[in-house]
Write an enzyme that holds these catalytic residues in place. Sequence first.
Site, PDB file in Angstrom:
ATOM      1  CE  LYS A 186       0.636   4.151   0.355  1.00  0.00           C
ATOM      2  NZ  LYS A 186       0.868   5.506  -0.139  1.00  0.00           N
TER       3      LYS A 186
HETATM    4  C1  LIG Z   1      -5.098   6.059   1.023  1.00  0.00           C
HETATM    5  C2  LIG Z   1      -4.520   5.726  -0.309  1.00  0.00           C
HETATM    6  N1  LIG Z   1      -5.301   5.180  -1.256  1.00  0.00           N
HETATM    7  C3  LIG Z   1      -4.824   4.860  -2.469  1.00  0.00           C
HETATM    8  C4  LIG Z   1      -3.505   5.067  -2.795  1.00  0.00           C
HETATM    9  C5  LIG Z   1      -3.034   4.727  -4.177  1.00  0.00           C
HETATM   10  O1  LIG Z   1      -1.950   3.853  -4.191  1.00  0.00           O
HETATM   11  P1  LIG Z   1      -0.908   3.865  -5.418  1.00  0.00           P
HETATM   12  O2  LIG Z   1      -0.088   5.093  -5.279  1.00  0.00           O
HETATM   13  O3  LIG Z   1      -0.132   2.612  -5.229  1.00  0.00           O
HETATM   14  O4  LIG Z   1      -1.714   3.851  -6.660  1.00  0.00           O
HETATM   15  C6  LIG Z   1      -2.645   5.623  -1.846  1.00  0.00           C
HETATM   16  C7  LIG Z   1      -1.219   5.857  -2.144  1.00  0.00           C
HETATM   17  O5  LIG Z   1      -0.729   6.925  -2.205  1.00  0.00           O
HETATM   18  C8  LIG Z   1      -3.165   5.978  -0.575  1.00  0.00           C
HETATM   19  O6  LIG Z   1      -2.379   6.529   0.361  1.00  0.00           O
END
Ligand SMILES: Cc1ncc(COP(=O)(O)O)c(C=O)c1O
Length: 368
Positions: A186
Site C-alpha cells: 500500500k
Molecule cells: C479496497 C480494499 N479494501 C480492503 C482491503 C483489505 O486490507 P487488508 O489486506 O489490510 O486486510 C484491501 C487490501 O487489499 C483493499 O485494497
Amino acid sequence: MNIPVFDLKRQYKYLKTELDNAFTNVFDSGTFVLGENVRMFEVEFANYLGAEFAIGVGSGTEALHLSLKACDIGPGDEVITVPNTAVPTISAISFAGARPVLIDVTPDTYTIDTKKIEKKITNKTKAILPVHMYGHSSEMEQIKKLAEAYNLRIIEDACQAHCAQYNSRNVGTYGDMGCFSFYPTKNLGAYGDGGMIVTNDEEFYNRLIMLRNYGEVKKFTSQIEGFNSRLDELQAAVLRVKLKHLQTWTNRRREIAMLYQQLLFNSNVQLPCERQWAKHVYHLFVIRTNRRDALREYLQERGVGTQIHYPIPIHMQEAYKKLGYQEGDFPMSERNAGEILSLPIYPELTTEEIETVAGLITEFQGAT
Ligand SMILES: Cc1ncc(COP(=O)(O)O)c(C=O)c1O
C-alpha cells in the site's frame, strides 16, 4: 530488463538505517503489543489526516469489520458497496452478519455510481461503504446527502487511498469512520499486516478501542464482546518512520502518473482520470484496453510486471454466488475485469523505467 509491478526492496534499501533502528528499539523495549509506538502512531496518523481519533488494528479487513460492529450493523442489515473491489471489502460486511448490496461503478473513476444508490436503499439499509478505488475518491458529497436523508452510516474503505482527497479534504474523514490498510504494497505499507480506523466521534472511538482488544475497558475487564485485532509495535514503529515520507512519495506517484499520461496520451488505451474534485494518489495506475491479455503477455515477455485489480468481480466469485446476483447485473465492473491492467507505479520507479513501460505499450500497439 526487470521492472516488477511492485518492488518493496527498493524502499527498504533507501530507509534501511532508520527502519533497522526502529525495529531494534522495539526489541530493546520489550513491549510488542499496544505500547508507545502504536499510541504515538495513532496520534500522528490522526493529525496527518485531520481526524480526531485513530485506532490501530490488525488489517484493513479488520478495520472495516470492526467499524461495522461499532455501528451495531449485523444480521438483517444491508450495506451498500461496489462489486469492483478487493474481496475483503465484502467479507468484512458478511462476517459482520450483514448483506452486501452491490452497485456498479462509474466508467472513469471506478468508484460507486452515486446516481444508482437511492434506488437500492431499503428499510434494511444501515450504511453506505464507498471504496476509494485505486486511490481516487468516491463522490462524497452525494453520498453524504443520501446518508443524511436516510439516516445511514458512512464507512469509507480508504485502504487504497492514504491522503487522497475529495474537495481538498482527506478521504476517510468524511464518513463516520475511515478504514485504512497497511498491507506492504500500500502507499503506506508495513512489513506485515496492519490497519487503522479514523473517526471524529468519541463514542465510536471508545467502542473501537474495546472491540479491538477483547472488549476490555481495562485489563481483564470486558465490557462488550470483542476481538483480538491490534496493530503491533513493530509495525507501528515501521509506519512511524514511513509516515514522514508519505507526502514525498505521494507527490512522486502523482509525477509518475502524469508522465505515463503524457507518454500514453496518443495511445488507444484508456488512461485513469482525476475528477476536478479529487486528488488521486495513484495506489495503482490502471489502464483499460480490450487487448489486455495480449498486452500483458507482451510486457511480461519483455520483463515488465503488471497485475489485474481485480480479475473477478465480487458477484461472480464462487464465495459470493450466495448473494444471488447474475452475470450481466453490473456491466461496468464486468467489463473492467476483462480490460483493466495495473502498470508498475511506486515512488522508486525511475523516469527511464516509466519511459520503457510506455514505449513498450506504444510498440505493442504498432506491432499488432
Ligand atoms: C479496497 C480494499 N479494501 C480492503 C482491503 C483489505 O486490507 P487488508 O489486506 O489490510 O486486510 C484491501 C487490501 O487489499 C483493499 O485494497
